[in-house]
Design a protein around this motif. Structure first.
Motif, PDB file in Angstrom:
ATOM      1  N   PRO A  13      12.841  -5.131   9.756  1.00 11.32           N
ATOM      2  CA  PRO A  13      12.815  -5.962   8.559  1.00 11.32           C
ATOM      3  C   PRO A  13      11.540  -5.856   7.715  1.00 11.32           C
ATOM      4  O   PRO A  13      11.387  -6.569   6.739  1.00 11.32           O
ATOM      5  CB  PRO A  13      12.976  -7.381   9.112  1.00 11.32           C
ATOM      6  CG  PRO A  13      12.248  -7.328  10.408  1.00 11.32           C
ATOM      7  CD  PRO A  13      12.508  -5.929  10.952  1.00 11.32           C
ATOM      8  N   ALA A  14      10.611  -4.984   8.106  1.00  3.04           N
ATOM      9  CA  ALA A  14       9.428  -4.758   7.261  1.00  3.04           C
ATOM     10  C   ALA A  14       9.871  -3.998   6.006  1.00  3.04           C
ATOM     11  O   ALA A  14      10.978  -3.458   5.950  1.00  3.04           O
ATOM     12  CB  ALA A  14       8.365  -3.971   8.023  1.00  3.04           C
ATOM     13  N   SER A  15       8.988  -3.926   5.022  1.00  4.13           N
ATOM     14  CA  SER A  15       9.354  -3.288   3.754  1.00  4.13           C
ATOM     15  C   SER A  15       8.526  -2.028   3.495  1.00  4.13           C
ATOM     16  O   SER A  15       7.397  -1.900   3.968  1.00  4.13           O
ATOM     17  CB  SER A  15       9.142  -4.275   2.599  1.00  4.13           C
ATOM     18  OG  SER A  15       7.762  -4.505   2.391  1.00  4.13           O
ATOM     19  N   LEU A  16       9.105  -1.134   2.721  1.00  4.16           N
ATOM     20  CA  LEU A  16       8.381   0.055   2.267  1.00  4.16           C
ATOM     21  C   LEU A  16       7.142  -0.346   1.484  1.00  4.16           C
ATOM     22  O   LEU A  16       6.099   0.295   1.597  1.00  4.16           O
ATOM     23  CB  LEU A  16       9.283   0.917   1.380  1.00  4.16           C
ATOM     24  CG  LEU A  16      10.278   1.810   2.087  1.00  4.16           C
ATOM     25  CD1 LEU A  16      11.285   2.368   1.090  1.00  4.16           C
ATOM     26  CD2 LEU A  16       9.572   2.936   2.806  1.00  4.16           C
ATOM     27  N   ARG A  17       7.257  -1.394   0.714  1.00  4.99           N
ATOM     28  CA  ARG A  17       6.132  -1.866  -0.099  1.00  4.99           C
ATOM     29  C   ARG A  17       4.949  -2.241   0.785  1.00  4.99           C
ATOM     30  O   ARG A  17       3.814  -1.828   0.542  1.00  4.99           O
ATOM     31  CB  ARG A  17       6.588  -3.051  -0.948  1.00  4.99           C
ATOM     32  CG  ARG A  17       5.557  -3.608  -1.870  1.00  4.99           C
ATOM     33  CD  ARG A  17       6.211  -4.687  -2.764  1.00  4.99           C
ATOM     34  NE  ARG A  17       5.234  -5.280  -3.623  1.00  4.99           N
ATOM     35  CZ  ARG A  17       4.773  -6.515  -3.475  1.00  4.99           C
ATOM     36  NH1 ARG A  17       5.221  -7.307  -2.524  1.00  4.99           N
ATOM     37  NH2 ARG A  17       3.878  -6.995  -4.321  1.00  4.99           N
ATOM     38  N   ASN A  18       5.203  -3.005   1.839  1.00  5.13           N
ATOM     39  CA  ASN A  18       4.112  -3.393   2.734  1.00  5.13           C
ATOM     40  C   ASN A  18       3.569  -2.199   3.510  1.00  5.13           C
ATOM     41  O   ASN A  18       2.367  -2.125   3.768  1.00  5.13           O
ATOM     42  CB  ASN A  18       4.540  -4.524   3.661  1.00  5.13           C
ATOM     43  CG  ASN A  18       4.598  -5.859   2.937  1.00  5.13           C
ATOM     44  OD1 ASN A  18       4.130  -5.988   1.812  1.00  5.13           O
ATOM     45  ND2 ASN A  18       5.186  -6.844   3.573  1.00  5.13           N
ATOM     46  N   LEU A  19       4.437  -1.250   3.866  1.00  4.51           N
ATOM     47  CA  LEU A  19       3.946  -0.026   4.503  1.00  4.51           C
ATOM     48  C   LEU A  19       3.030   0.718   3.543  1.00  4.51           C
ATOM     49  O   LEU A  19       1.974   1.211   3.950  1.00  4.51           O
ATOM     50  CB  LEU A  19       5.104   0.875   4.934  1.00  4.51           C
ATOM     51  CG  LEU A  19       4.673   2.212   5.556  1.00  4.51           C
ATOM     52  CD1 LEU A  19       3.899   1.981   6.849  1.00  4.51           C
ATOM     53  CD2 LEU A  19       5.882   3.104   5.785  1.00  4.51           C
ATOM     54  N   ALA A  20       3.406   0.789   2.287  1.00  6.79           N
ATOM     55  CA  ALA A  20       2.555   1.460   1.291  1.00  6.79           C
ATOM     56  C   ALA A  20       1.196   0.777   1.203  1.00  6.79           C
ATOM     57  O   ALA A  20       0.170   1.459   1.080  1.00  6.79           O
ATOM     58  CB  ALA A  20       3.245   1.466  -0.076  1.00  6.79           C
ATOM     59  N   PHE A  21       1.166  -0.544   1.298  1.00  7.43           N
ATOM     60  CA  PHE A  21      -0.106  -1.269   1.239  1.00  7.43           C
ATOM     61  C   PHE A  21      -0.958  -0.996   2.484  1.00  7.43           C
ATOM     62  O   PHE A  21      -2.178  -0.821   2.380  1.00  7.43           O
ATOM     63  CB  PHE A  21       0.126  -2.769   1.065  1.00  7.43           C
ATOM     64  CG  PHE A  21       0.757  -3.148  -0.247  1.00  7.43           C
ATOM     65  CD1 PHE A  21       0.529  -2.421  -1.404  1.00  7.43           C
ATOM     66  CD2 PHE A  21       1.592  -4.252  -0.327  1.00  7.43           C
ATOM     67  CE1 PHE A  21       1.113  -2.775  -2.615  1.00  7.43           C
ATOM     68  CE2 PHE A  21       2.183  -4.621  -1.535  1.00  7.43           C
ATOM     69  CZ  PHE A  21       1.939  -3.879  -2.671  1.00  7.43           C
ATOM     70  N   VAL A  22      -0.344  -0.951   3.654  1.00  8.06           N
ATOM     71  CA  VAL A  22      -1.087  -0.633   4.887  1.00  8.06           C
ATOM     72  C   VAL A  22      -1.634   0.791   4.797  1.00  8.06           C
ATOM     73  O   VAL A  22      -2.802   1.038   5.114  1.00  8.06           O
ATOM     74  CB  VAL A  22      -0.204  -0.815   6.146  1.00  8.06           C
ATOM     75  CG1 VAL A  22      -0.878  -0.231   7.381  1.00  8.06           C
ATOM     76  CG2 VAL A  22       0.117  -2.289   6.365  1.00  8.06           C
ATOM     77  N   CYS A  23      -0.803   1.718   4.334  1.00 11.49           N
ATOM     78  CA  CYS A  23      -1.250   3.119   4.214  1.00 11.49           C
ATOM     79  C   CYS A  23      -2.357   3.249   3.178  1.00 11.49           C
ATOM     80  O   CYS A  23      -3.290   4.039   3.359  1.00 11.49           O
ATOM     81  CB  CYS A  23      -0.077   4.020   3.854  1.00 11.49           C
ATOM     82  SG  CYS A  23       1.109   4.207   5.201  1.00 11.49           S
ATOM     83  N   GLU A  24      -2.280   2.476   2.102  1.00 14.90           N
ATOM     84  CA  GLU A  24      -3.343   2.494   1.098  1.00 14.90           C
ATOM     85  C   GLU A  24      -4.648   1.989   1.704  1.00 14.90           C
ATOM     86  O   GLU A  24      -5.709   2.597   1.514  1.00 14.90           O
ATOM     87  CB  GLU A  24      -2.960   1.644  -0.105  1.00 14.90           C
ATOM     88  CG  GLU A  24      -4.031   1.596  -1.170  1.00 14.90           C
ATOM     89  CD  GLU A  24      -3.646   0.771  -2.385  1.00 14.90           C
ATOM     90  OE1 GLU A  24      -4.560   0.469  -3.174  1.00 14.90           O
ATOM     91  OE2 GLU A  24      -2.465   0.423  -2.566  1.00 14.90           O
ATOM     92  N   ALA A  25      -4.571   0.879   2.438  1.00 15.63           N
ATOM     93  CA  ALA A  25      -5.780   0.344   3.073  1.00 15.63           C
ATOM     94  C   ALA A  25      -6.341   1.343   4.082  1.00 15.63           C
ATOM     95  O   ALA A  25      -7.561   1.556   4.140  1.00 15.63           O
ATOM     96  CB  ALA A  25      -5.464  -0.989   3.758  1.00 15.63           C
ATOM     97  N   ASP A  26      -5.471   1.979   4.843  1.00 11.82           N
ATOM     98  CA  ASP A  26      -5.895   2.961   5.839  1.00 11.82           C
ATOM     99  C   ASP A  26      -6.548   4.171   5.173  1.00 11.82           C
ATOM    100  O   ASP A  26      -7.622   4.609   5.576  1.00 11.82           O
ATOM    101  CB  ASP A  26      -4.676   3.402   6.657  1.00 11.82           C
ATOM    102  CG  ASP A  26      -4.982   4.432   7.721  1.00 11.82           C
ATOM    103  OD1 ASP A  26      -6.138   4.500   8.189  1.00 11.82           O
ATOM    104  OD2 ASP A  26      -4.059   5.163   8.105  1.00 11.82           O
ATOM    105  N   ALA A  27      -5.939   4.693   4.144  1.00 13.53           N
ATOM    106  CA  ALA A  27      -6.410   5.935   3.516  1.00 13.53           C
ATOM    107  C   ALA A  27      -7.574   5.742   2.559  1.00 13.53           C
ATOM    108  O   ALA A  27      -8.399   6.637   2.402  1.00 13.53           O
ATOM    109  CB  ALA A  27      -5.254   6.601   2.776  1.00 13.53           C
TER     110      ALA A  27
END
Length: 182
Positions: A144-158
């Motif tokens: 139930p997680a979202s692509l949008r939140n994954l994009a935010f985690v990946c942005e913070a990581d990268a």
């Protein structure tokens, strides 16, 4: 803050990140703990910039905090370079135990764990736009997680690997997902 509040001593999932080496080509900022601190700071910025609601903010913040929990268990030196193959998948069970110990809600855990597991998905894309099928499968796997939140985690990581710059590796895929109404 993590040192001052005692979480490093109380939660080995965080303490184990200290002195866990990384390839300096990808992580010139230092060990996994240093990287995680930078990434969490970046997640705060991302959450503010995008005015995330509390449930999304918590998922992104905890997803970012937990994203590399699998590195201490998977980091080895291969051909003179530090690698952490499979750390995202290894980190899921570690993050689950951590989240249960800090007594987060089941709903938050269901949001965070897929973010940890999929935070490296873009690496296999090798800088190219993923196919629509890949985007749809990723959205399904995250639920139930979202692509949008994954994009935010990946942005913070990268984006927080000083002195490397700020970027979002899922930006184009997120735009395409919106076009696909995913």
């Amino acid at each position: 803050f993590l040192r001052d509040c005692g979480w490093i001593a109380h939660f080995p999932e965080i303490g184990n990140l200290i002195e866990c080496p990384q390839n300096p080509v990808w992580h010139p900022e230092g060990d996994v703990f240093e990287h995680t601190c930078h990434a969490v700071d970046a997640a705060v910025r991302v959450a503010r910039e995008h005015e995330l609601e509390e449930k999304d903010r918590l998922a992104v913040m905890f997803g970012t905090l937990c994203h590399d929990f699998g590195k201490p268990a998977t980091t080895i030196q291969r051909e003179g370079k530090w690698v952490s193959s499979g750390h995202a998948q290894a980190g899921v069970s570690i993050a689950k135990c951590f989240l249960e110990r800090i007594d987060t809600s089941l709903r938050l855990n269901e949001q965070v764990l897929p973010l940890v597991e999929e935070h490296m998905c873009h690496v296999s894309w090798k800088g190219e736009m993923p196919s629509d099928r890949v985007i749809l499968r990723l959205a399904r796997d995250l639920s139930p997680a979202s692509l949008r939140n994954l994009a935010f985690v990946c942005e913070a990581d990268a984006s927080r690997r000083p002195p490397l710059g700020h970027h979002s590796p899922l930006c184009d895929a997120l735009k395409r997902a919106a076009e696909l109404e995913v």
